[in-house]
Design a protein around this motif. Structure first.
Motif, PDB file in Angstrom:
ATOM      1  N   SER A 161      -9.273   4.118  -3.028  1.00  0.00           N
ATOM      2  CA  SER A 161      -9.613   2.848  -2.367  1.00  0.00           C
ATOM      3  C   SER A 161      -9.654   1.701  -3.370  1.00  0.00           C
ATOM      4  CB  SER A 161     -10.949   2.959  -1.639  1.00  0.00           C
ATOM      5  OG  SER A 161     -11.975   3.325  -2.537  1.00  0.00           O
ATOM      6  N   TYR A 209     -10.894  -2.819   0.575  1.00  0.00           N
ATOM      7  CA  TYR A 209     -10.322  -1.608   1.146  1.00  0.00           C
ATOM      8  C   TYR A 209     -10.572  -1.512   2.654  1.00  0.00           C
ATOM      9  CZ  TYR A 209      -8.946   3.181   1.920  1.00  0.00           C
ATOM     10  OH  TYR A 209      -8.321   4.299   2.396  1.00  0.00           O
ATOM     11  N   THR A 259       0.839  -1.204   0.000  1.00  0.00           N
ATOM     12  CA  THR A 259       0.000   0.000   0.000  1.00  0.00           C
ATOM     13  C   THR A 259       0.870   1.250   0.000  1.00  0.00           C
ATOM     14  OG1 THR A 259      -1.751  -1.160   1.187  1.00  0.00           O
ATOM     15  CG2 THR A 259      -1.788   1.245   1.285  1.00  0.00           C
ATOM     16  N   SER A 316      -7.092  -1.527  -3.465  1.00  0.00           N
ATOM     17  CA  SER A 316      -7.667  -2.872  -3.414  1.00  0.00           C
ATOM     18  C   SER A 316      -7.158  -3.720  -4.568  1.00  0.00           C
ATOM     19  CB  SER A 316      -9.198  -2.805  -3.445  1.00  0.00           C
ATOM     20  OG  SER A 316      -9.680  -2.294  -2.231  1.00  0.00           O
TER      21      SER A 316
END
Length: 184
Positions: A87, A98, A66, A91
């Motif tokens: 988001s 998320y 991330t 993902s």
């Protein structure tokens, strides 16, 4: 690892340890064969000397993925003015919903993904202000802020000064992007 020099440092370390690896990328090493635990311990110790850490759990790998995705996005390997929400992008990168990713990130980093991304954007703004490559309006637009006022307000909330004050200041404190969150 968040820069080409970091990749080179890890490649150099692996070569000095005389280990076979396929390649080193930002945030990961792809080995030719599954490394033995004894090697991993030695590798982890040597990484620590360089200021790196070995991610051993799936959760820590998702959090690092991330962070790298956000840094890549900020450094131009993505589009800040993207069509898909952040988001959704994260993902896709991690393969996690998320909501789960957000919970993991907060528990590992002590801040939300959004707070982390704001920190990255403010550090990028500080870089541009220091080098005077862009004016404040261009910085706000480049970092996908809805207005100069929103950018300025967020900059002041994070740094304690306005972008103009920072630009004029003789003391321009900055952090490496991979250190965002460590000061909290």
């Amino acid at each position: 690892m968040v820069c080409p020099r970091c990749v080179m440092a890890v490649e150099g370390l692996l070569k000095s340890m005389k280990v076979d690896f396929d390649r080193v990328e930002l945030g990961q090493v792809l080995f030719s064969h599954t490394p033995e635990e004894l090697f991993l311990k030695a590798f982890e110790e040597k990484l620590a000397v360089l200021g790196f850490a070995l991610a051993r759990s799936r959760e820590s790998v998702w959090v690092e993925t991330t962070k790298l995705a956000l840094i890549d996005l900020l450094e131009g390997e993505g589009d800040l003015k993207r069509e898909a929400p952040l988001s959704e992008l994260l993902s896709q990168k991690t393969g996690l919903p998320y909501s789960r990713l957000s919970q993991l990130f907060s528990s590992f980093e002590g801040m939300s993904i959004e707070q982390y991304f704001i920190g990255l954007k403010i550090e990028k703004a500080k870089e541009w202000l220091s080098y005077e490559t862009l004016n404040i309006s261009e910085i706000a637009w480049s970092l996908d802020y809805s207005s100069v006022q929103h950018f300025s307000g967020q900059f002041k909330k994070v740094t304690g000064m306005t972008p103009s004050q920072y630009k004029k200041s003789n003391e321009k404190s900055r952090m490496f992007l991979d250190q965002i969150g460590e000061a909290r």
